[in-house]
Design an enzyme around this catalytic site. Structure first.
Site, PDB file in Angstrom:
ATOM      1  N   HIS A 120      -3.430   4.503   4.794  1.00 52.42           N
ATOM      2  CA  HIS A 120      -4.592   3.631   4.812  1.00 52.42           C
ATOM      3  C   HIS A 120      -5.996   4.287   4.266  1.00 52.42           C
ATOM      4  O   HIS A 120      -6.372   3.853   3.148  1.00 52.42           O
ATOM      5  CB  HIS A 120      -4.912   3.490   6.365  1.00 52.42           C
ATOM      6  CG  HIS A 120      -6.492   2.881   6.633  1.00 52.42           C
ATOM      7  ND1 HIS A 120      -6.885   1.539   5.821  1.00 52.42           N
ATOM      8  CD2 HIS A 120      -7.526   3.264   7.033  1.00 52.42           C
ATOM      9  CE1 HIS A 120      -8.086   1.613   6.243  1.00 52.42           C
ATOM     10  NE2 HIS A 120      -8.512   2.541   7.117  1.00 52.42           N
TER      11      HIS A 120
ATOM     12  N   ARG B 184       0.793  -1.161   0.061  1.00 51.07           N
ATOM     13  CA  ARG B 184       0.153  -0.004   0.193  1.00 51.07           C
ATOM     14  C   ARG B 184       0.907   1.283  -0.008  1.00 51.07           C
ATOM     15  O   ARG B 184       1.441   1.557   1.153  1.00 51.07           O
ATOM     16  CB  ARG B 184      -0.946   0.065   1.307  1.00 51.07           C
ATOM     17  CG  ARG B 184      -2.140   0.985   1.238  1.00 51.07           C
ATOM     18  CD  ARG B 184      -2.566   0.845   2.695  1.00 51.07           C
ATOM     19  NE  ARG B 184      -1.832   1.717   3.477  1.00 51.07           N
ATOM     20  CZ  ARG B 184      -1.829   1.552   4.954  1.00 51.07           C
ATOM     21  NH1 ARG B 184      -2.493   0.517   5.507  1.00 51.07           N
ATOM     22  NH2 ARG B 184      -1.267   2.393   5.555  1.00 51.07           N
TER      23      ARG B 184
ATOM     24  N   TYR C 298       4.040   4.859  11.360  1.00 48.28           N
ATOM     25  CA  TYR C 298       4.197   3.372  11.629  1.00 48.28           C
ATOM     26  C   TYR C 298       5.224   2.802  10.484  1.00 48.28           C
ATOM     27  O   TYR C 298       5.495   1.404  10.555  1.00 48.28           O
ATOM     28  CB  TYR C 298       3.157   2.590  11.832  1.00 48.28           C
ATOM     29  CG  TYR C 298       1.901   2.921  10.731  1.00 48.28           C
ATOM     30  CD1 TYR C 298       2.129   2.397   9.328  1.00 48.28           C
ATOM     31  CD2 TYR C 298       1.040   3.897  10.910  1.00 48.28           C
ATOM     32  CE1 TYR C 298       1.179   2.407   8.396  1.00 48.28           C
ATOM     33  CE2 TYR C 298      -0.171   4.127   9.880  1.00 48.28           C
ATOM     34  CZ  TYR C 298       0.110   3.408   8.455  1.00 48.28           C
ATOM     35  OH  TYR C 298      -0.779   3.746   7.578  1.00 48.28           O
TER      36      TYR C 298
END
Lengths: 402, 367
Positions: free
Chosen positions: A273, A269, A282
């Site tokens: 998100h 990805r 993160y």
């Protein structure tokens, strides 16, 4: 007499025979994800071209949709940037009569299947929960609760088989979704029923912020298939040609009545998100940069140019076509959506209950009063969008907007 | 209503000698309803845990797999979310799944499918994908079941927009309401009172009584003194209480059987309470935020000027369902219903000057 003597245990019979119910070896995934691009494998040039066009448009669609969130035109957009190969291949692997079961990140798969992008974005724009006719398009609504759409795909495929119809269902889920109970139950039902279903797991590395290592201790997600008695396939999810081959094989295998299959697409990805997420909290930029080198578009364009199937002119044409699509999407998404508040009551049941009828009349009266007074209150409450307070009679008619 | 009514639910004319009414259990009537539905519509599929070879743990699906084959009456893996989730997919393809949750409390693993998909799919898709499925749930206590076998879970389903919640209390309704539910184009949670499975009524499997459709309450016993509003396993309790009140107190209690909690037949309930001026709601489910709270609120809103007393509730205690050796203390019984009736302010000053025996006749509407 002792218990042992009573039961004749001095002369034990051997235990009932045990053998594995099937040989697990053929179900195991390969040790490496399948790759075709850059390997010199024999590939169909027309197919590569078709995939390339889809990838270019898909990337542009993701960019445009993300931009629309910044302009306040979408409530949220979970981008599939970097995952376009898996999205496109999922759509192209299906025949017209087959069904696609996308998750909320799979808008691109629905668009690649031929649905109107504006209709596909309804959920994320917020004008309705689903904006296209699922029955006519054979694309189930984008599913938000993780993995819950997987048993739907199994049930539909099973029903089609019971009716003797030639229909395969392809259901999409992410790596995080494989931890949900519905993932387990769906795969188990599919295998027991030998339903014509293909499960496509896009392992994009993260469930929002949680990396795969905290999600599972399995050797790979494809290995999970073995426990259900179905084959697991491991594919480079950024290699559109490999994705197309593996998914087409899995779909046609299911069509032949050979049962379900689990395909893990190893991808990444590239964006956060959603637009509301901050991925720098993160993961390291270096990791993202490494995956940008393995971008599905880059891989496909390099392949086509190496094979002499694409020149600058061809690339420019593909970009221009994508730009036209994006321009059209942008223009239409900047129009205010048609909102029909009275629709809120029309499809709860086949027929309104007495209580719903009363509540609908109350809302209608509020809307009409606000309209008569010309007060901005009602319009504000509904986000300043155009409201239709039409007094259409509720009918028994099935189907989309009347 | 969305359901077919009348002759379409009848299996057809039968010779008179076969249509004789005979003592039949609710379980037999449910079994017959499933059998007739399977015979009438090839899109009806029954599936769940142990429903095939065994015929269900309550034998409600007995003989169906043998008669219609394993593709029409199917044993599934032991997974309620999977059962409900695959039922969604089958409904999407145009089938009419009839699934069994083995016991009330075993339905909870499937709750997400119910709440997030089954109840919403029609609305989400503007009617393109209706969910004509029936979820049979044996529910309630009184059968000596150990933990997780006696829950009254109806309030969860009632609180979920998009679900119909139906529960029969008679043998005729067991057949008729199940046929109506299967024929409905909306998802129906069909709650079967376990302790009434073996209760018998005179009933003809060849010529089942026609019953009102989903969403219609029925007055099981007319009366003028007060209204008992109930459903499912508590109907026999209320009928016994009404009998005792008539015998011992000279009170004529009207008993309303809701039959379907959603849609809720407000008109029948309100008309009754306006006639009698007093109401008690009776159910096994816990009282706090239970079905009776909704009924009491609606009755209070719509019957305020007719009420002689607050609407009372007799419900299960607000406790986890008790172990079987203690469940008799939890379940509403005739005495508890009669205690509530006694607290309906018969001494109210509004009624000053009236003889006690007249109390039943004077409805609040006379004020």
């Amino acid at each position: 007499m002792t218990v042992l003597e009573q039961s004749g245990a001095y002369h034990l019979a051997p235990p009932p025979a045990w053998r594995p119910r099937r040989d697990p070896a053929p179900l195991l995934p390969d040790r490496e994800p399948l790759r075709l691009l850059g390997t010199g494998a024999e590939l169909d040039g027309d197919l590569l071209h078709e995939l390339y066009g889809h990838l270019v448009r898909g990337r542009r669609f993701n960019e445009q949709a993300t931009a629309l969130t910044k302009q306040g035109r979408l409530a949220v957009y979970p981008s599939s940037t970097g995952q376009e190969a898996a999205e496109v291949a999922a759509a192209l692997a299906l025949r017209e009569q087959d069904w696609l079961f996308p998750s909320y990140r799979d808008t691109l798969a629905a668009v690649a299947r031929g649905l109107d992008p504006v209709a596909v974005l309804s959920l994320l724009r917020g004008d309705w929960h689903s904006g296209y006719d699922s029955r006519a398009s054979r694309v189930a609504p984008l599913s938000t609760p993780l993995a819950t759409q997987l048993p739907h795909a199994v049930g539909l495929a099973h029903a089609a088989r019971l009716k003797g119809d030639d229909v395969v269902a392809l259901a999409m889920v992410g790596d995080g979704g494989t931890s949900e109970g519905d993932f387990h139950e769906a795969l188990n039902f599919a295998a027991v029923w030998q339903a014509p279903v293909v499960f496509l797991v896009q392992n994009n590395g993260f469930a929002i912020s949680v990396p795969l290592a905290k999600q599972t201790a399995a050797p790979s997600l494809a290995h999970k298939a073995v426990g259900y008695g179905m084959p697991g396939r491991l594919v480079d999810g950024n290699d559109a040609a490999a994705m197309h081959l593996v998914l087409t094989d899995a779909v046609e295998r299911a069509r032949r009545g050979e049962g379900p299959c689990l395909v893990e697409a190893v991808t990444y990805r590239l964006e956060a998100h959603t637009n509301a997420d901050d991925a720098t909290r993160y993961r390291e930029a270096a990791e993202v940069d490494a995956w940008r080198e393995h971008d599905p578009l880059v891989l496909m364009e390099r392949e086509l140019r190496t094979r002499g199937l694409l020149d600058d002119e061809g690339a420019r044409e593909a970009r221009e076509e994508a730009e036209r699509m994006a321009g059209d999407l942008r223009e239409r998404m900047h129009q205010e959506p048609d909102l029909h508040p009275m629709d809120l009551f029309d499809h709860v049941f086949a027929h309104r209950t007495a209580q719903l009828h009363q509540q609908a009349e109350r809302l209608r009266a509020e809307l009409e009063a606000a309209e008569a007074e010309g007060t901005p209150a009602a319009a504000e409450r509904h986000g300043g969008t155009r409201l239709h307070t039409d007094t259409r009679q509720h009918t028994d008619e099935q189907g989309g907007r009347k | 209503m969305s359901t077919a009514t009348g002759t379409s639910l009848q299996p057809g004319a039968q010779p008179a000698r076969e249509s004789a009414r005979k003592p039949s259990t609710m379980a037999q009537a449910l079994n017959r309803a499933l059998r007739d539905a399977l015979a009438a519509d090839p899109d009806v599929h029954v599936f769940g845990e142990d429903v095939g070879t065994l015929g269900g743990v309550f034998r409600v699906t007995d003989g169906l797999a043998a008669e219609f084959g394993e593709n029409r009456c199917t044993d599934t893996p032991l997974a309620e979310a999977g059962i409900l989730g695959t039922a969604v997919g089958m409904a999407m393809y145009g089938m009419r799944p009839v699934v069994e949750m083995q016991f009330d409390a075993f339905a909870y693993p499937g709750f997400e499918q119910l709440v997030s998909h089954i109840s919403r799919m029609r609305n989400r898709t503007r009617g393109a994908l209706p969910m004509p499925l029936t979820v049979r749930v044996p529910y309630g206590g009184g059968i000596g079941g150990v933990e997780h076998h006696s829950d009254s879970s109806e309030a969860y389903y009632m609180a979920t927009p998009g679900l119909h919640v139906v529960t029969p209390a008679t043998v005729a309704d067991a057949y008729g309401l199940l046929r109506h539910s299967i024929a409905s184009d909306d998802p129906v949670i069909f709650l079967e009172p376990k302790r009434l499975y073996w209760g018998k009524d005179d009933w003809s499997p060849e010529q089942p009584d026609e019953v009102p459709g989903i969403g219609r309450a029925v007055v099981r016993r007319p009366g003028t003194s007060a209204t008992l509003i109930t459903y499912g396993p508590s109907l026999p309790v209320c009928m016994d209480a009404a009998e005792a009140a008539a015998r011992d107190e000279g009170l004529e209690l009207e008993v309303v059987d809701l039959r379907s909690l959603v849609p809720f037949d407000e008109e029948t309930v309100v008309a009754s309470v306006r006639r009698t001026g007093r109401a008690v709601v009776v159910h096994e489910s816990t009282g706090f935020a239970g079905p009776g709270a909704e009924v009491a609120a609606r009755v209070s809103e719509r019957c305020f000027h007719h009420l002689e007393a607050p609407v009372l509730r007799v419900a299960g205690f607000d406790i986890p369902y008790p172990p079987p050796m203690l469940e008799q203390h939890h379940l509403p019984d005739v005495d508890r219903v009669l205690d509530a009736v006694a607290r309906l302010q018969w001494e109210s000053e509004w009624r000053a000057g009236e003889a006690a025996g007249d109390a039943g006749r004077a409805g609040g509407g006379d004020r």
